[in-house]
Design a protein around this motif. Structure first.
Motif, short mmCIF file in Angstrom:
data_model
loop_
_atom_site.label_atom_id
_atom_site.label_comp_id
_atom_site.label_asym_id
_atom_site.label_seq_id
_atom_site.Cartn_x
_atom_site.Cartn_y
_atom_site.Cartn_z
N HIS A 179 36.49 -4.64 -15.44
CA HIS A 179 37.92 -4.83 -15.12
C HIS A 179 38.69 -3.63 -15.68
O HIS A 179 39.37 -3.74 -16.70
CB HIS A 179 38.42 -6.12 -15.75
N GLN A 181 41.40 -2.15 -14.97
CA GLN A 181 42.84 -2.25 -15.22
C GLN A 181 43.11 -2.98 -16.53
O GLN A 181 44.07 -2.68 -17.23
CB GLN A 181 43.57 -3.00 -14.09
N ALA A 182 42.28 -3.98 -16.82
CA ALA A 182 42.46 -4.69 -18.09
C ALA A 182 42.31 -3.72 -19.25
O ALA A 182 43.09 -3.73 -20.21
CB ALA A 182 41.46 -5.83 -18.22
N LEU A 183 41.32 -2.85 -19.16
CA LEU A 183 41.10 -1.88 -20.24
C LEU A 183 42.24 -0.88 -20.29
O LEU A 183 42.75 -0.55 -21.37
CB LEU A 183 39.77 -1.16 -20.02
N ALA A 184 42.66 -0.42 -19.12
CA ALA A 184 43.74 0.59 -19.08
C ALA A 184 45.02 0.02 -19.65
O ALA A 184 45.73 0.68 -20.41
CB ALA A 184 43.96 1.06 -17.64
N THR A 185 45.36 -1.22 -19.27
CA THR A 185 46.60 -1.79 -19.78
C THR A 185 46.50 -2.20 -21.24
O THR A 185 47.48 -2.61 -21.84
CB THR A 185 47.04 -3.02 -18.96
#
Lengths: 300, 511, 362
Positions: A179, A181-185
């Motif tokens: 995931h 995006q989860a890591l990026a956010t």
């Protein structure tokens, strides 16, 4: 009993490049950037190990330089796939084809050889014999008389086992794939994880290649890795990202490959027995796929 | 409510373009400490873009941002996080295979030499749980949590990182009414602790109920910021859409009683990852619009799959005009007169990167068999038909050969709807028909659904938007854990009754 | 995987004329630079050497015919790969299927006697298409019904099919008199494609290739069958929701892909080599895959790139003669071009973004 020893010893020897290549590929499975050009990296590793070994006469320099080069190229490959957004499937195919062409080209232009490079001054990988254990049946074949890269593979396996459970990096690599995006956010740079995975892949796969060339006959033949990189790919897919399973299945394939050499050439020619590891992998793939969803090599 | 004179966050003249599209045009936005501030606007008005910039996901082309009066320039998400800004996205940012604890601490794990310090981590997550009064087993995997629980974990996540400003993007889209109430309680509690909340929504009654102030965006520009007690919903709608004629109420309707067209009996089946539909029986008359409500994951997707043929039923019967179609394929059902507007427009509704005509042609071309598949796909007659469709349904596109991706969400949905309506279906199954569609286009879609029902077709509408269902449906079935919890007359049911049924309230003892 | 994931690099930022031109030019320029560098490294002057090579490849009607003749099997194989890729099936089994086709063509050509030439050729090609197509369809069946990853299965299949073919060529079909390893008995004259231009190896087979290319283009880009395949590749959810039987059409695509690769292999034997040898098509399948990627899975663009590669191949063979630079440079240059083409949109976006940052935006 000597026969059993020989098989065990040869299984470990054949299994080492598979294990190294599979461990190499594992983080790229985690980041869902699976590098299908594994075979290409191994060919490069095999070639540079021999070439640098011949030119410098030292196996240690050969290993070090090859690994450093692999790390640099791995980072470049990672940047290609992340910053330049090249599809990892395309990049992997090009890597594989390019490796074949480039090693043939370099073989010709640098050494004036076509097809293979053999020379008595090409060093061999140091082998570790454990005195005392050498003569013991089963254990002797299993543990003694293997190259340092085999032991490197064992150390790397244990390291990955530990890191997998407890390290922050492993968490980030897996999140980057599962995931992103989860890591990026959460504030982590996803692309750095992806590049890291590729760098690791190139380093370990190049070691696998060195094991194939310097670990056996100390020569280089075009295409000498013979598809072992693709077997490692199958291993990684089967193991679904589990480190222990990866090692286990790698050794199983090592044993399968060793067995093909045991079959009497007059009964069944080597062309046919050579397909055993691949046929086994294909059958296993079919069997396993029926039962559950597996990570795919070309996943959307 | 409002403490201090300096706004905790102030954004001035923020402008952001993506290629030729200006998403934010000199937007002004201001947030006070301890305030709940709603940000409203139609789809595509620029709300998410603005919030993503406040969260450091990208940088504005021009304009400035101040935090507590100090200029801030976020290069990256971790700058915003460090500044105390947290965001709960519309689509959850939880790694499915990771545990609650791993998800909460992601990116800021307590560590010792690169290894995770489990003891400290377990302690650290207790504090946010105490703050919002929500306890959850930290070892549970995110993929096993309900949507409301996942949202709570997202809030825990931002609190763990020390957020003093929390942005929530359409948080109630997936919640049942009771869960929405609990969320509002949590937000009020956070506000009373000095946390400022920005809350994007398109449901205006929510704004009236929980927000202190509301800012309206339209077409990328700010159209006013107002304390909530000084403005009424119709005024907000007018600012959002630039129109004053938008119908908000229920269209009065009386339809002649017609015989049953669709009869489902003991239908059982499943479309993973949704839960299974368990021995469901219901019927729909000709000309009736049946709404299906329920918290996401309680069987709506399975039901849609069973009705359309995407999934085959394990047992049970499904009669369309008297013929049992339960074991037939999707293409056979289409031939029998079932039309389908899928939930995910971009994945299943139309081929976004192909041309408009290729998207329209899907059903007509799919029905050809045998050697005729070698005939040309885009024939003259198809082109004429497609042009006619684009005219009749008011689909705004440069040409029928333009890529579908160049159309707005509303126009894309019109393509899907037009294509399905052109088949003159006997049964129309629609999932989330106005998701990501602006109010104007949504009106058109409702009108089309009405017209279809008036012609005698049976219509099934699955929607997470209760207001939508209350507006267009004749009856509403509520699904709970794969079974029908309730069958309401849409003219008379209340939101509370719906909410109770959605969370199994009818089955629980009185609280 | 959908065809869109391979193409997502095309939808990045960087509008304006310069960006567009740059995107197109980066790949050929990169290729040229690599060619120049490699020839220079061999100690020869790049420009004259390349010109000599191109002269050999394109300098006369005979030269062009010779260049094209070499490329004919590659056209067919690349189109086979294109059919698979366009349907979203990233099959990399071209190598194995070409070998199978070559062996079947060689055996049919050598052992089936007493036929008219046209019939003999047709039968041999048909058998090759049948066998290779069936094997490929089998992989498609496994993918459609048992969820077996097509990339891995086709990859492994190569390492099974090629050794088996070589085994058979060394065994029952072997020609002991031949020098080349793993050579089968030469084909009968009736199976040989008749020559078109003397001294060029160009045969009437070019008509067959043109016909197949036109057929593949028509079916894929214009027909309803092609529409279904393209939708399965680009938007499988849409295809399923509108009633396309995904499994059946995937299997058909794999069958077509395999059949074309098989024909390519048989063609190699019947029109050029005259028999099967164990080295007959080494790497050809992988080149077909790369050229299909270069052509973005579009038949017409792929044909263009096969032509370009054929020219490069011919040129590099000549360059090897005059300049002692290994002919592998053709492969190295095409690899560079493919990677550069794949990276071009990303490079342009990166440069555009950096430029924007400099001017105080984003």
């Amino acid at each position: 009993m000597e026969w059993l020893d020989a098989i065990l010893s040869s299984s470990v020897r054949m299994g080492t490049p598979i294990l190294l290549a599979a461990l190499a590929c594992l983080p790229t499975l985690w980041t869902r950037d699976i590098n299908i050009g594994l075979e290409g990296i191994m060919i490069f590793g095999a070639f540079f190990g021999v070439a640098i070994g011949l030119v410098t006469g030292s196996v240690w320099v050969a290993i070090t330089v090859t690994v450093v080069l692999a790390a640099i190229v791995g980072i470049c490959f990672g940047l290609l796939v992340t910053s330049l957004k090249v599809d990892v499937f395309v990049a992997g195919i090009v890597l594989f084809v390019f490796a074949g062409g480039a090693t043939a080209y370099l073989l010709d232009t640098i050494f004036g050889a076509k097809g293979n490079l053999a020379d008595p001054s090409i060093p061999a990988l140091p082998v570790i014999t454990i005195p005392g254990l050498e003569e013991v049946t089963v254990l002797g074949g299993l543990l003694s008389g293997h190259s340092i890269l085999t032991w490197t593979a064992v150390v790397l396996f244990i390291a990955m086992l530990v890191l997998d459970r407890t390290s922050v990096i492993a968490v980030y690599l897996k999140a980057a794939g599962s995931h992103p995006q989860a890591l990026a956010t959460s504030g982590v740079r996803v692309n750095r994880m992806r590049v890291l995975a590729q760098m690791w892949c190139f380093v370990l796969a190049s070691l696998a290649g060195i094991q194939v060339s310097l670990g056996q006959l100390s020569l280089f033949t075009v295409g000498m890795t013979g598809g072992v990189g693709f077997v490692a790919l199958a291993v990684v897919i089967f193991a679904r990202g589990n480190v222990a399973l990866t090692a286990l299945i790698s050794l199983a394939f090592g044993a399968a490959t060793a067995l093909t050499f045991q079959v009497d050439k007059n009964v069944v020619p080597h062309e046919l027995t050579s397909i055993l590891p691949y046929a086994a992998a294909l059958v296993a793939l079919i069997f396993i796929s029926r039962r559950s969803r597996r990570p795919k090599l070309a996943a959307a | 409510m409002n403490a201090g004179t300096v706004p905790v966050l102030r954004a001035r003249a923020i402008t952001k373009s993506f290629g030729t599209v200006t998403a934010n045009d000199r937007v002004d936005f201001e947030l006070n400490r301890g305030e709940i501030h709603a940000l409203v606007g139609e789809n595509g008005a620029g709300k998410s873009t603005l919030m993503n910039m406040l969260y450091g996901m990208f940088r504005p082309d021009s304009g400035d941002i101040e935090l507590d009066g100090v200029p801030a320039d976020f290069q990256h998400v971790d700058d915003a996080i460090a500044a105390g800004i947290g965001m709960v996205h519309q689509h959850f940012m939880l790694v499915p295979e990771f545990t609650v604890e791993q998800n909460i601490t992601l990116g800021a794990e307590p560590r010792k030499l690169g290894f995770i310090d489990r003891k400290v981590s377990a302690r650290a997550i207790q504090e946010p749980m105490r703050l919002i009064g929500f306890q959850i087993d930290p070892k549970r995997r995110a993929q096993d949590l309900s949507l409301a629980e996942q949202q709570r974990v997202e809030i825990l996540k931002v609190l763990y990182r020390g957020a003093k400003i929390i942005i929530l993007d359409e948080p109630t889209a997936i919640l049942a009414p009771q869960e929405t109430e609990e969320l509002f309680k949590t937000l009020r509690s956070l506000a009373s602790h000095g946390v400022a909340v920005i809350f994007i929504t398109h449901k205006l009654w929510e704004v009236m109920e929980v927000a202190d102030r509301v800012t309206v965006l339209r077409a990328g520009a700010t159209h006013g910021t107002f304390p909530v007690d000084t403005i009424e919903i119709p005024d907000v709608v007018a600012l959002m859409t630039g129109r004053t004629d938008v119908g908000l109420g229920r269209t009065p309707r009386s339809r002649p009683a017609r015989p049953d067209r669709l009869v489902a009996a003991n239908l059982r089946g499943r479309q993973t990852p949704d839960c299974a539909v368990d021995a469901v029986s219901f019927s729909i008359r000709g000309g009736e619009i049946l709404g299906i409500a329920g918290v996401d994951g309680n069987g709506q997707n399975s039901l849609v799959a069973l009705l359309t043929g995407v999934a085959s039923a394990d047992t049970g019967e499904l009669h369309l005009d008297g013929v049992d179609i339960a074991q037939t394929s999707l293409s056979a059902r289409r031939e029998r007169g079932i039309a389908y507007v899928p939930e995910d427009r971009h994945r299943d509704g139309l081929p976004v990167h192909a041309s408009v005509i290729e998207g329209l042609a899907g059903v007509r071309l799919a029905s050809r068999h045998g050697i005729s598949v070698l005939k040309p796909a885009i024939s003259r007659s198809l082109t004429d038909w497609a042009r006619g469709v684009v005219d009749r349904y008011g689909i705004k596109t440069a040409s029928i050969r333009a890529a579908a991706s160049s159309l707005s969400g509303g126009n894309q949905q019109k393509i899907v709807l037009a294509r399905e309506l052109e088949t003159r279906p006997k049964l129309m199954v629609m999932a989330q028909p106005t998701r990501g569609v602006d109010i104007g286009a949504a009106e058109g879609i409702y009108a089309a659904i009405d017209a279809l029902a008036a012609e005698g077709a049976a219509v099934v509408v699955v929607s997470a938007d209760l207001d939508e269902l209350l507006r267009i449906a004749d009856r509403i079935l509520v699904l709970y854990r794969g079974g029908i919890a309730a069958d309401f007359d849409a003219n008379t049911v209340s939101r509370e009754q719906l909410g109770a049924a959605m969370t199994g309230g009818n089955l629980r003892e009185a609280a | 995987m959908t065809t869109q994931t391979l193409e997502r690099t095309t939808r990045v930022r960087g509008h304006g004329q310069i960006a567009r031109v740059a995107r197109v030019l980066i790949a050929p320029v990169a290729g040229l630079l690599v060619a120049v560098a490699l020839i220079q490294a061999g100690g020869f002057q790049p420009v004259p050497t390349i010109l000599v090579g191109l002269e050999y490849a394109l300098g006369s009607i005979d030269a062009i015919a010779r260049t094209l003749a070499w490329g004919l099997p590659l056209y067919v194989a690349t189109l086979g790969v294109v059919v698979g890729f366009r349907t979203g099936l990233f099959t990399v089994g071209a190598e194995g299927q070409i070998y199978v086709g070559a062996l079947v063509g060689a055996v049919s050509g050598a052992f089936i006697g007493g036929m008219l030439p046209i019939a003999h050729q047709a039968v041999s090609l048909a058998l090759a298409a049948l066998v290779a197509g069936a094997l490929s369809a089998g992989l498609g069946w496994l993918a459609a019904h048992w969820n077996v990853d097509i990339v891995l299965s086709s990859l492994l299949a190569n390492y099974i099919l090629v050794p088996v073919c070589i085994f058979l060529a060394n065994g029952p079909f072997n020609d002991p008199a031949a020098e080349a390893p793993g050579a089968t008995i030469p084909i009968l004259p009736s199976a040989e494609f008749a020559g078109l231009l003397p001294r060029t190896q160009m045969t009437w087979g070019i008509l067959l290739v043109v016909g197949l290319a036109t057929l593949v283009w028509w079916v894929l880009e214009r027909s309803i069958a092609g529409y279904r395949w393209r939708m399965i590749g680009e938007a499988p959810g849409f295809a399923a929701a509108t009633g396309v039987n995904i499994g059946r059409w995937q299997i058909l695509a794999m069958a077509g892909s395999g059949a074309l690769c098989g024909v390519a292999g048989a063609f190699l034997v019947l029109a050029t080599q005259g028999r099967f040898t164990s080295e007959i098509a080494v790497g050809l399948g992988w080149i077909a895959i790369m050229l299909a990627l270069m052509g973005r899975s579009r038949p017409l663009l792929a044909i263009v790139w096969v032509t370009v590669y054929s020219v490069m191949q011919a040129a590099s063979r000549r360059i090897e003669q005059v300049a002692d630079v290994p002919s592998d440079i053709a492969l190295l240059v095409i690899c560079t071009i493919l990677i550069a083409a794949a990276a071009a949109p990303g490079i342009v976006q990166l440069v555009t973004d950096v430029g924007r940052k400099r001017h105080g935006m984003a």
